[in-house]
Scaffold this motif. Structure first.
Motif, short mmCIF file in Angstrom:
data_model
loop_
_atom_site.label_atom_id
_atom_site.label_comp_id
_atom_site.label_asym_id
_atom_site.label_seq_id
_atom_site.Cartn_x
_atom_site.Cartn_y
_atom_site.Cartn_z
N VAL A 10 0.85 -1.20 0.00
CA VAL A 10 0.00 0.00 0.00
C VAL A 10 0.88 1.25 0.00
O VAL A 10 1.88 1.31 0.72
CB VAL A 10 -0.94 0.01 1.23
N ILE A 11 0.50 2.23 -0.80
CA ILE A 11 1.19 3.52 -0.86
C ILE A 11 0.19 4.61 -0.50
O ILE A 11 -0.90 4.67 -1.09
CB ILE A 11 1.77 3.78 -2.26
N VAL A 12 0.54 5.44 0.46
CA VAL A 12 -0.33 6.54 0.90
C VAL A 12 0.42 7.85 0.68
O VAL A 12 1.58 7.98 1.08
CB VAL A 12 -0.72 6.40 2.39
N VAL A 13 -0.24 8.82 0.05
CA VAL A 13 0.36 10.13 -0.19
C VAL A 13 -0.52 11.18 0.46
O VAL A 13 -1.73 11.24 0.19
CB VAL A 13 0.53 10.42 -1.69
N ASP A 14 0.07 12.04 1.28
CA ASP A 14 -0.69 13.06 1.99
C ASP A 14 -0.70 14.37 1.22
O ASP A 14 0.14 14.61 0.35
CB ASP A 14 -0.08 13.27 3.39
N ASN A 15 -1.67 15.22 1.56
CA ASN A 15 -1.75 16.60 1.04
C ASN A 15 -1.91 16.66 -0.47
O ASN A 15 -1.21 17.42 -1.14
CB ASN A 15 -0.52 17.41 1.46
N VAL A 16 -2.84 15.89 -1.00
CA VAL A 16 -2.96 15.81 -2.46
C VAL A 16 -4.09 16.67 -3.04
O VAL A 16 -4.25 16.71 -4.26
CB VAL A 16 -3.14 14.35 -2.92
N ILE A 17 -4.87 17.34 -2.20
CA ILE A 17 -5.97 18.15 -2.72
C ILE A 17 -5.60 19.62 -2.80
O ILE A 17 -6.08 20.36 -3.67
CB ILE A 17 -7.23 17.94 -1.87
N GLY A 29 -8.16 22.38 -3.08
CA GLY A 29 -8.85 22.37 -4.37
C GLY A 29 -8.04 22.85 -5.54
O GLY A 29 -8.51 22.79 -6.69
N ALA A 30 -6.81 23.28 -5.30
CA ALA A 30 -6.00 23.86 -6.38
C ALA A 30 -5.60 22.85 -7.43
O ALA A 30 -5.20 23.24 -8.55
CB ALA A 30 -4.76 24.54 -5.80
N ILE A 31 -5.68 21.57 -7.14
CA ILE A 31 -5.27 20.56 -8.12
C ILE A 31 -6.15 20.55 -9.37
O ILE A 31 -5.78 19.95 -10.38
CB ILE A 31 -5.23 19.14 -7.52
N THR A 32 -7.31 21.19 -9.31
CA THR A 32 -8.17 21.21 -10.50
C THR A 32 -7.75 22.26 -11.51
O THR A 32 -8.34 22.33 -12.59
CB THR A 32 -9.63 21.47 -10.09
N ALA A 35 -5.93 2.88 -7.35
CA ALA A 35 -5.89 3.96 -6.36
C ALA A 35 -7.17 4.77 -6.34
O ALA A 35 -7.98 4.74 -7.27
CB ALA A 35 -4.71 4.90 -6.69
N THR A 36 -7.31 5.50 -5.26
CA THR A 36 -8.33 6.54 -5.15
C THR A 36 -7.77 7.65 -4.27
O THR A 36 -6.71 7.49 -3.65
CB THR A 36 -9.65 6.01 -4.58
N ALA A 37 -8.48 8.77 -4.26
CA ALA A 37 -8.11 9.88 -3.39
C ALA A 37 -9.38 10.42 -2.74
O ALA A 37 -10.46 10.39 -3.35
CB ALA A 37 -7.40 10.98 -4.17
N VAL A 38 -9.25 10.89 -1.53
CA VAL A 38 -10.38 11.48 -0.82
C VAL A 38 -9.97 12.86 -0.33
O VAL A 38 -8.84 13.07 0.12
CB VAL A 38 -10.84 10.60 0.36
N GLN A 39 -10.90 13.82 -0.43
CA GLN A 39 -10.63 15.14 0.12
C GLN A 39 -11.15 15.19 1.55
O GLN A 39 -12.14 14.54 1.90
CB GLN A 39 -11.25 16.23 -0.74
N THR A 40 -10.44 15.91 2.38
CA THR A 40 -10.77 15.99 3.80
C THR A 40 -10.80 17.45 4.24
O THR A 40 -10.16 18.31 3.64
CB THR A 40 -9.72 15.25 4.65
N VAL A 41 -11.58 17.70 5.29
CA VAL A 41 -11.54 19.00 5.97
C VAL A 41 -11.36 18.73 7.45
O VAL A 41 -11.75 17.68 7.96
CB VAL A 41 -12.82 19.82 5.73
N GLY A 74 -7.26 22.06 7.68
CA GLY A 74 -7.84 22.77 6.55
C GLY A 74 -8.44 21.82 5.53
O GLY A 74 -8.86 20.71 5.85
N TRP A 75 -8.47 22.26 4.28
CA TRP A 75 -9.05 21.49 3.18
C TRP A 75 -7.92 20.83 2.41
O TRP A 75 -7.11 21.49 1.79
CB TRP A 75 -9.86 22.42 2.28
N ASP A 76 -7.87 19.52 2.47
CA ASP A 76 -6.82 18.80 1.76
C ASP A 76 -7.30 17.38 1.49
O ASP A 76 -8.50 17.18 1.27
CB ASP A 76 -5.50 18.81 2.57
N GLY A 77 -6.43 16.40 1.53
CA GLY A 77 -6.85 15.04 1.27
C GLY A 77 -5.65 14.12 1.09
O GLY A 77 -4.51 14.54 1.18
#
Length: 223
Positions: free
Chosen positions: A162-169, A172-175, A202-208, A212-215
């Protein structure tokens, strides 16, 4: 929703499901006292990493980005007594704080902090007998090199890891494909890599929350 509401929800969840203990509390306090940036994972996120490692049945883990060792403690506690965690930290000052925190938590025999640029250290780990493959990799370092770190994670894992990457949202700027932010561009490159590599599911989830707002992105190595 406001930041105050996000904070309140995180406190509610953590108080019920993620009780702080002395080692974790002191790790954060020591990091603050040493002037480290307050960017460690939140308690509920640390517990999520712990649960992912436990669910995975991980015996070995690799962390890219140690900071003060807060997430390292969560991950190391999920490993068996004869497990092994290698954490990579660029800053010698941060590494000193992390090592002290791990020793205070009684985890210095399980978790090892190595100092240097991760892209310099990872090739050495690849050549090190017995260092891998890793059952879980957690990436929480400079975002510009996110894709490179995942490429290395693929070389240091096996099918089922399993690979986990933090702070990927990135709030919202990734869009934004026209962004000039190097951290966002590096994260978009990460998404392109993961979406096109048949070895990853893989999948990604956004979190608050308090951060703050990230994922985060979670991937399973399938081939």
């Amino acid at each position: 929703m406001t930041q105050d509401q996000w904070n309140s929800v995180d406190r509610y969840v953590s108080e019920l499901l993620v009780p702080e203990d002395e080692a974790l509390t002191e790790a954060l306090a020591a990091s603050d006292a040493a002037g480290l940036p307050a960017i460690a994972v939140a308690p509920n996120q640390g517990k999520l990493l712990h649960l992912l490692a436990r669910i995975q049945g991980a015996r070995t883990a690799l962390e890219i980005g140690t900071l003060g060792g807060y997430s390292t403690i969560w991950l190391a506690r999920a490993l068996p007594e004869d497990g092994r965690l290698i954490s990579l930290e660029y800053s010698p000052e941060h590494a000193d704080v992390a090592r002290a925190n791990l020793a205070r938590a009684g985890l210095d025999k399980v978790a090892e902090v190595r100092i240097g640029a991760a892209l310099d250290l990872l090739p050495r780990i690849e050549k090190e007998p017995g260092a891998g493959p890793f059952d879980l990799v957690f990436i929480d370092a400079d975002k510009v090199n996110n894709a490179r770190y995942v490429e290395w994670a693929l070389r240091l894992t096996k099918p089922g890891s399993v690979i986990v990457v933090d702070n990927v949202i990135r709030a919202g700027a990734i869009t934004d494909p026209a962004t000039d932010d190097p951290a966002v561009r590096g994260t978009r490159e990460l998404f392109d890599l993961v979406s096109n590599d048949p070895r990853l599911d893989a999948t990604a989830v956004q979190t608050v929350g308090v951060k703050g707002w990230d994922g985060l992105l979670v991937a399973r190595v399938v081939g």
